[in-house]
Design a protein around this motif. Structure first.
Motif, PDB file in Angstrom:
ATOM      1  N   GLY A  67      38.368 -11.873   9.858  1.00 62.77           N
ATOM      2  CA  GLY A  67      38.045 -12.620   8.653  1.00 62.77           C
ATOM      3  C   GLY A  67      39.055 -12.324   7.575  1.00 62.77           C
ATOM      4  N   LEU A  68      39.263 -13.315   6.708  1.00 64.43           N
ATOM      5  CA  LEU A  68      40.248 -13.176   5.643  1.00 64.43           C
ATOM      6  C   LEU A  68      39.828 -14.059   4.486  1.00 64.43           C
ATOM      7  CD1 LEU A  68      43.733 -12.435   5.624  1.00 64.43           C
ATOM      8  CD2 LEU A  68      43.499 -14.827   5.065  1.00 64.43           C
ATOM      9  N   MET A  69      39.983 -13.568   3.271  1.00 68.33           N
ATOM     10  CA  MET A  69      39.703 -14.355   2.080  1.00 68.33           C
ATOM     11  C   MET A  69      40.593 -13.807   0.966  1.00 68.33           C
ATOM     12  SD  MET A  69      35.900 -15.394   0.660  1.00 68.33           S
ATOM     13  CE  MET A  69      35.365 -16.007   2.260  1.00 68.33           C
ATOM     14  N   ARG A  70      41.289 -14.714   0.278  1.00 67.11           N
ATOM     15  CA  ARG A  70      42.238 -14.302  -0.759  1.00 67.11           C
ATOM     16  C   ARG A  70      41.874 -14.948  -2.092  1.00 67.11           C
ATOM     17  NH1 ARG A  70      48.674 -15.722  -1.034  1.00 67.11           N
ATOM     18  NH2 ARG A  70      49.159 -14.344  -2.780  1.00 67.11           N
ATOM     19  N   VAL A  71      41.974 -14.161  -3.148  1.00 71.07           N
ATOM     20  CA  VAL A  71      41.749 -14.632  -4.515  1.00 71.07           C
ATOM     21  C   VAL A  71      43.026 -14.380  -5.300  1.00 71.07           C
ATOM     22  CG1 VAL A  71      40.334 -14.375  -6.590  1.00 71.07           C
ATOM     23  CG2 VAL A  71      39.328 -13.947  -4.351  1.00 71.07           C
ATOM     24  N   VAL A  72      43.496 -15.410  -6.010  1.00 69.26           N
ATOM     25  CA  VAL A  72      44.707 -15.276  -6.826  1.00 69.26           C
ATOM     26  C   VAL A  72      44.462 -15.876  -8.202  1.00 69.26           C
ATOM     27  CG1 VAL A  72      46.275 -15.372  -4.852  1.00 69.26           C
ATOM     28  CG2 VAL A  72      45.702 -17.473  -6.047  1.00 69.26           C
ATOM     29  N   VAL A  73      45.168 -15.361  -9.189  1.00 65.81           N
ATOM     30  CA  VAL A  73      45.147 -15.980 -10.504  1.00 65.81           C
ATOM     31  C   VAL A  73      45.868 -17.315 -10.377  1.00 65.81           C
ATOM     32  CG1 VAL A  73      45.950 -15.808 -12.890  1.00 65.81           C
ATOM     33  CG2 VAL A  73      45.034 -13.785 -11.726  1.00 65.81           C
ATOM     34  N   LYS A  74      45.239 -18.372 -10.846  1.00 70.00           N
ATOM     35  CA  LYS A  74      45.791 -19.720 -10.711  1.00 70.00           C
ATOM     36  C   LYS A  74      47.023 -19.888 -11.593  1.00 70.00           C
ATOM     37  CE  LYS A  74      44.604 -24.554 -11.373  1.00 70.00           C
ATOM     38  NZ  LYS A  74      43.595 -25.508 -11.826  1.00 70.00           N
ATOM     39  N   VAL A  92      37.009 -17.188   8.932  1.00 63.69           N
ATOM     40  CA  VAL A  92      36.183 -16.286   9.736  1.00 63.69           C
ATOM     41  C   VAL A  92      36.323 -16.759  11.179  1.00 63.69           C
ATOM     42  CG1 VAL A  92      33.835 -15.521  10.245  1.00 63.69           C
ATOM     43  CG2 VAL A  92      34.577 -15.741   7.872  1.00 63.69           C
ATOM     44  N   ALA A  93      36.689 -15.853  12.063  1.00 64.02           N
ATOM     45  CA  ALA A  93      36.862 -16.186  13.483  1.00 64.02           C
ATOM     46  C   ALA A  93      35.545 -16.682  14.071  1.00 64.02           C
ATOM     47  CB  ALA A  93      37.364 -14.970  14.251  1.00 64.02           C
ATOM     48  N   ALA A  94      35.650 -17.592  15.019  1.00 64.87           N
ATOM     49  CA  ALA A  94      34.478 -18.260  15.602  1.00 64.87           C
ATOM     50  C   ALA A  94      33.360 -17.301  16.024  1.00 64.87           C
ATOM     51  CB  ALA A  94      34.907 -19.152  16.762  1.00 64.87           C
ATOM     52  N   PRO A  95      33.652 -16.191  16.711  1.00 65.62           N
ATOM     53  CA  PRO A  95      32.542 -15.323  17.139  1.00 65.62           C
ATOM     54  C   PRO A  95      31.761 -14.689  15.985  1.00 65.62           C
ATOM     55  CG  PRO A  95      34.557 -14.783  18.333  1.00 65.62           C
ATOM     56  CD  PRO A  95      34.935 -15.741  17.244  1.00 65.62           C
ATOM     57  N   TYR A  96      32.332 -14.707  14.774  1.00 65.12           N
ATOM     58  CA  TYR A  96      31.701 -14.055  13.626  1.00 65.12           C
ATOM     59  C   TYR A  96      31.066 -15.050  12.668  1.00 65.12           C
ATOM     60  CZ  TYR A  96      34.128 -10.100  15.519  1.00 65.12           C
ATOM     61  OH  TYR A  96      34.556  -9.113  16.369  1.00 65.12           O
ATOM     62  N   ARG A  97      31.166 -16.336  12.963  1.00 62.09           N
ATOM     63  CA  ARG A  97      30.543 -17.345  12.111  1.00 62.09           C
ATOM     64  C   ARG A  97      29.034 -17.268  12.274  1.00 62.09           C
ATOM     65  NH1 ARG A  97      35.055 -21.716  13.902  1.00 62.09           N
ATOM     66  NH2 ARG A  97      36.762 -20.625  12.854  1.00 62.09           N
ATOM     67  N   GLY A  98      28.338 -17.387  11.166  1.00 59.84           N
ATOM     68  CA  GLY A  98      26.885 -17.315  11.187  1.00 59.84           C
ATOM     69  C   GLY A  98      26.341 -15.897  11.178  1.00 59.84           C
ATOM     70  N   THR A  99      27.214 -14.901  11.042  1.00 59.40           N
ATOM     71  CA  THR A  99      26.773 -13.505  11.043  1.00 59.40           C
ATOM     72  C   THR A  99      26.593 -12.934   9.645  1.00 59.40           C
ATOM     73  OG1 THR A  99      29.019 -12.591  11.015  1.00 59.40           O
ATOM     74  CG2 THR A  99      28.058 -13.088  13.193  1.00 59.40           C
ATOM     75  N   GLY A 100      26.982 -13.714   8.625  1.00 65.07           N
ATOM     76  CA  GLY A 100      26.939 -13.209   7.250  1.00 65.07           C
ATOM     77  C   GLY A 100      28.277 -12.688   6.772  1.00 65.07           C
ATOM     78  N   LEU A 101      29.276 -12.653   7.649  1.00 64.68           N
ATOM     79  CA  LEU A 101      30.594 -12.153   7.259  1.00 64.68           C
ATOM     80  C   LEU A 101      31.205 -13.010   6.150  1.00 64.68           C
ATOM     81  CD1 LEU A 101      32.984 -10.237   7.526  1.00 64.68           C
ATOM     82  CD2 LEU A 101      33.802 -11.631   9.449  1.00 64.68           C
TER      83      LEU A 101
END
Length: 173
Positions: A67-74, A92-101
């Motif tokens: 999983g990966l998520m990035r936040v940047v100043v616009k 979020v990779a397919a096996p981890y979807r729906g897990t709350g990740l």
């Protein structure tokens, strides 16, 4: 994410582009063509001031991101509004979807946007055909601004611009 983690970054970026090509503004072919130096620079940029990248590892310490998520100043900022941050590179990779990740990564991203980056607004663009993602963001307090931007990889498509107001140490996502 740490700036030296360019190899797992490359692996997960190629995976995300292959999995959901319309969710990103980069083609798989373009990413595959990048050099080691370019990947190192990307990792540095993703950890530079004004940018925070969260990763989830399949096995802690294994340097295999699921999983990966990035936040940047616009950049540039919209004038006469609170500081804006952007949520980008969400995966979020397919096996981890729906897990709350995804929920956990988004909670952390909202908190860091408000508390560390000082943003009052968190924005994102979602491809007009990605109703699953738009629904996910709506469940977490994002609303459709009514703005549409041209999707860079196919100008016949649009990105829906969504945003959420933030407050420091406010409620979680």
């Amino acid at each position: 994410m740490a700036e030296g983690e360019w190899e797992p970054l490359r692996r997960v970026r190629l995976e995300m582009l292959a999995d959901t090509p319309s969710a990103y503004v980069e083609s798989l072919e373009s990413a595959q063509a990048q050099t080691v130096g370019q990947w190192r620079n990307r990792a540095v940029a993703m950890t530079a001031p004004g940018s925070v990248t969260f990763v989830a590892e399949e096995v802690p310490g294994a340097l295999a991101f699921c999983g990966l998520m990035r936040v940047v100043v616009k950049q540039p900022q919209e004038t006469n509004r609170p500081l804006q941050a952007m949520l980008i590179s969400v995966y979020v990779a397919a096996p981890y979807r729906g897990t709350g990740l995804a929920d956990e990564l988004l909670r952390r991203s909202v908190a860091v946007a408000a508390d560390e980056l000082g943003a009052g607004i968190l924005q994102l663009g979602v491809h007009e055909d990605n109703t699953r993602a738009a629904g996910f963001y709506a469940r977490h307090g994002f609303h459709d601004t009514g703005r549409r931007e041209v999707y860079p990889l196919d100008p016949s498509n649009k990105e829906i611009i969504m945003e959420r107001e933030l407050s420091p140490a406010g409620p979680e996502a």
